[in-house]
Write an enzyme that holds these catalytic residues in place. Sequence first.
Site, PDB file in Angstrom:
ATOM      1  CG  PHE A  99      -2.001   1.036   1.127  1.00  0.00           C
ATOM      2  CD1 PHE A  99      -3.103   0.831   0.325  1.00  0.00           C
ATOM      3  CD2 PHE A  99      -1.895   2.234   1.815  1.00  0.00           C
ATOM      4  CE1 PHE A  99      -4.093   1.798   0.208  1.00  0.00           C
ATOM      5  CE2 PHE A  99      -2.879   3.205   1.709  1.00  0.00           C
ATOM      6  CZ  PHE A  99      -3.982   2.989   0.900  1.00  0.00           C
ATOM      7  CG  ASP A 156      -1.182  -2.399   6.096  1.00  0.00           C
ATOM      8  OD1 ASP A 156      -2.356  -2.631   6.448  1.00  0.00           O
ATOM      9  OD2 ASP A 156      -0.839  -1.343   5.527  1.00  0.00           O
ATOM     10  CE1 TYR A 191      -9.503   3.835   6.190  1.00  0.00           C
ATOM     11  CE2 TYR A 191      -8.915   4.926   8.233  1.00  0.00           C
ATOM     12  CZ  TYR A 191      -8.577   4.490   6.973  1.00  0.00           C
ATOM     13  OH  TYR A 191      -7.302   4.699   6.494  1.00  0.00           O
ATOM     14  CE  LYS A 192      -8.402   0.170   4.267  1.00  0.00           C
ATOM     15  NZ  LYS A 192      -8.803   1.152   3.262  1.00  0.00           N
ATOM     16  NE  ARG A 209     -10.038  -1.371  -3.880  1.00  0.00           N
ATOM     17  CZ  ARG A 209      -9.481  -0.922  -2.760  1.00  0.00           C
ATOM     18  NH1 ARG A 209      -8.406  -1.512  -2.284  1.00  0.00           N
ATOM     19  NH2 ARG A 209      -9.972   0.097  -2.120  1.00  0.00           N
TER      20      ARG A 209
END
Length: 406
Positions: free
Chosen positions: A132, A209, A234-235, A381
């Site tokens: 990322f 991660d 927050y995912k 995605r």
Amino acid sequence: MTIPIQSSAADLDAADPLAAFRGRFAGADTDLVYFDGNSLGRPVAAVAERLAAFVHDEWGGRLIRGWDERWMDLPTTLGDDLARICLGAAPGQTAIGDSTTVWLYKLMRAAVDHAVRTDPARTEIVIDTDNFPTDRYVAEGIAAERGLTLRWIEVDTSEGVTADQLRDVVGERTALVVLNHVAYRSAWLADAPALTRIAHDAGALVLWDLCHSAGAVPVALDEWDVDLAVGCSYKYLNGGPGSPAFGYVNARLQGDLTQPIQGWMGHADPFLMGPGYTPAAGIRRFISGTPPILGMVAMQSMLELLEQAGIEAVRAKSVALTSYAIELADATLPEVTLASPRDSALRGGHVTLHHGRMREVTARLWARDVIPDYRDPGGLRIGLSPLSTSFDEVERGLAAVAEALG
């Protein structure tokens, strides 16, 4: 040639043991198709009442007394809840607060400083080219600060780091290995225990991660003997925009690492206000500034749902949803290629579909309340948050993709 669909969305929803959880999310009863739960999860409906009660009873009623009564300990007590429900970690190793970027900096910097202090020859950080962006940027900055070298693993953007690739680059110069558990682009699910062993066999520390796995894919940090981990909330943890991240530091390392952002909340006695810094014992030493208490309130509601459902059941639903999305894409999108692993054992909680027009298609879909996201090169995605997504939603969304490409 049309590929027959094995099951209807209605049948799959009827057989789904977690279907009732969908009604506990705000907005899930609308016609909007949400394919971006791996970027920002829907809010749990109960959060509105929970926040209102917090403002009225704790913030408004207790005021500054709230710090003594609960808030001061919330980063670690909520961290222990997260660790128990989602991370496979014993108490006292996880804390919540700060952003993902700040946690990455603190733990990467602490790890490389410890490695170099122990063995000055360890001057390399191993990281892959499709990690990322934030992870790569932070690693680049730390390497520049400390005079270290980045050792890059070249990976295919539709896959991720394999054991053979990691084995080829780690060695006596490796200080730290930084890896994504689930690749943000392809959803490649890394073999975390095997890769951790490879790093340890080379004498290096490893930082995982967990941003795209925590809350959707079972994690066993203690069992895998992971050194360090960072993730956002927050995912799949549905904490809301900008909700605080978390950090995990294995208990065997906590006394050896010096965290580089020494703030008052990580002091052994935060209210001593003395002239020097003395780190707190345990995981608390890795907390820096005043924690975002409001940002933790929403996260509590999602953790309660995850505990009720069970992370293994959540993973089973995730596999079913992504498999159904791939089945629909195979049947209705012949011009699209799959840029994620077809084998569910190698795939996290999202699916990426590749086509040269996907940037344009994403914009068209957003205009009609179908919300995926776009990632170069040409990737649409589809992020399917298990507790808030139905099979009917997947079917409607893939039909909209077909229309937008038509």
